[in-house]
Scaffold this active site. Sequence first.
Site, PDB file in Angstrom:
ATOM      1  CD  GLN A 112      44.571  78.321  39.152  1.00 35.91           C
ATOM      2  OE1 GLN A 112      43.487  78.669  38.710  1.00 35.91           O
ATOM      3  NE2 GLN A 112      45.228  77.283  38.671  1.00 35.91           N
ATOM      4  CG  HIS A 152      55.361  71.833   2.170  1.00 35.22           C
ATOM      5  ND1 HIS A 152      53.991  71.800   2.144  1.00 35.22           N
ATOM      6  CD2 HIS A 152      55.698  72.835   3.032  1.00 35.22           C
ATOM      7  CE1 HIS A 152      53.507  72.727   2.958  1.00 35.22           C
ATOM      8  NE2 HIS A 152      54.523  73.367   3.512  1.00 35.22           N
ATOM      9  CD  GLU A 203      41.735  78.782  28.598  1.00 42.04           C
ATOM     10  OE1 GLU A 203      41.248  78.716  29.731  1.00 42.04           O
ATOM     11  OE2 GLU A 203      42.148  77.775  27.970  1.00 42.04           O
ATOM     12  CG  HIS A 243      50.643  76.449   3.379  1.00 40.09           C
ATOM     13  ND1 HIS A 243      49.852  76.143   4.460  1.00 40.09           N
ATOM     14  CD2 HIS A 243      50.654  75.342   2.604  1.00 40.09           C
ATOM     15  CE1 HIS A 243      49.414  74.901   4.348  1.00 40.09           C
ATOM     16  NE2 HIS A 243      49.872  74.389   3.227  1.00 40.09           N
TER      17      HIS A 243
END
Length: 615
Positions: A417, A253, A356, A68
């Site tokens: 799974q 912000h 992952e 940003h």
Amino acid sequence: MTSSDIATLAQQLRVDSVRAADAAGSGHPTSSLSAADLMAVLLGRHLRYDFERPDHPGNDRFILSKGHASPLLYAAYKAAGALTDEELLTFRKEGSRLQGHPTPTALPWVETATGSLGQGLPVGVGIALSGKRLERVPYRTWVLCGDSELAEGSIWEAAEHAGYEHLDNLTVIVDVNRLGQRGPTRHEWHLNAYADRFKAFGWHAVEVDGHDVDAIDRAFQEAASTAGQPTVVLARTLKGKGVAAVENREGQHGKPLPDAAEAIAELGGEHRVHVEVREPAAARPPHAEGTGHFDLPRSETGDKVATRGAYGRALTALGTARGDVVAIDGEVGDSTRAEWFAKEHPERYFECYIAEQQLVATAVGMAARGWVPYAATFAAFLTRAYDFVRMAAVSGAGINLVGSHAGVAIGQDGPSQMGLEDLAAFRAVHGSTVLYPCDAHQTGRLVEAMADLEGVRYLRTSRGDTPVIYGPGEEFPVGGSKVLRSSDADRLTVVAAGVTVHEALAAAELLAAEDIPVRVIDLYSVKPVDRRTLREAAERTGCLITVEDHREEGGIGDAVMDAFTDGSPVPRLVRLAVRTMPGSASPEEQLRAAGIDAQSIAAAARLLVEQGVVR
């Protein structure tokens, strides 16, 4: 550049950040103001980069993880002569290269798309790994993070991995300005809280005043001289630094400054500092050695081979043929069969352990450096990294993702799974390719084809052994399908992929014995889908039954419907899919319980015939 020159450059970066956001009427200038001194020191004294040759193999790599703060990045590009002032003021406007958050598809100096916080460092780890272990070129990877994003778990996956790999070619700069979007961050200005965390993962940590250019310079020098450890520079800064109306104030912000002209005057007015960025070290592009010839691993027709095993063998053979192929795994290589690649090509195998997000980020980083990554784990676990997949598409990254153990057919392990949503997830990714092979030779050919595709490519593999039904010479073009059974008398068409292809063929045998001929299509390319073949089948048989080891939503059934979204006549479509929550059972029991086995397919076909729905 002298310290005075650096200080002037920092003010110029601040002013240009304010000007860009003001011209756009939006943006994040306060987040840019806090990091301007850090950027000025980096650009003026430490970064080695040829902006005319962004592909120079010796270039340092810079990632703005706090995407940003793009006004600051674009202001730095202007100071280096890569952008004009006129283009700077097109920030966030339609058709401009200067998007709200930086993307490599728009600008050649951007390594990866950022804006979804917590992703810059993980991708930077992938780039640093490439530099250290694959390219063996002494460039440095610099990542500028915000303190808010240090709450993201992906940051700590990356931090641990970088420490474990001893990536001393990686420097992370954290702009600790204390204020997030809605108020103070968790640790505010407690730099030691962040330092302790990084040190626990094996990092060298340096704490500095982020507005003292000499202290910043010394910190960057310390990072460059630190061996065996990545370095984090924790810089205490003020959000909105230099503009009293917004400095260290909440609620500012993501807004242009209330009075840009007054702010520019307070910052000393506009400057015209041009930075002669240091030249990169001389380096040669890595030479990827390989035979150039892919030898498809072969099986005998009728043999039973799991497609996950076929993936492992094909990837290993592809690694022999192509030296640019790398394999990445998430500590399941014995299941995905990526371990076979590791044994043959250990120098191009990367273990990311059960992280992952870092797995996919490593693939994105290595793709940015020109490699062809194949990253594998269980299909169900790739959902943890889905935001990285989404942002990979924004980056235009060419990555191959492989999800094994898909569907209820994995059997007794149960629903935690089972990848049952993956086809829908990957089909939704912009520009993606989704492939689902049913036998060993098909898997091998698709693994080979994936290497030369663009964008995000997903291959779905299965745990159990399935019969080899294709010969080694068969071709499987992406976007195609295979008609496995057909006749002029077909009364309906069964469309399947992966494990359900074999169930569909068995169902067709059952129905043939009852004088109900059916067509069977192997839809191995789920995206792009073979519209022509599906339309022809609909025209000839009038009814399609889709059968998939996947949830009903977003999978093969929806892919088939895509073939008829242009106004073509829509056939009757019956979907067989996993609609229940599975438990533990054998693969055969799972398929039966889900209603996607041969008997269920045959029963659905009989019902359609009995009701007179089909001719």
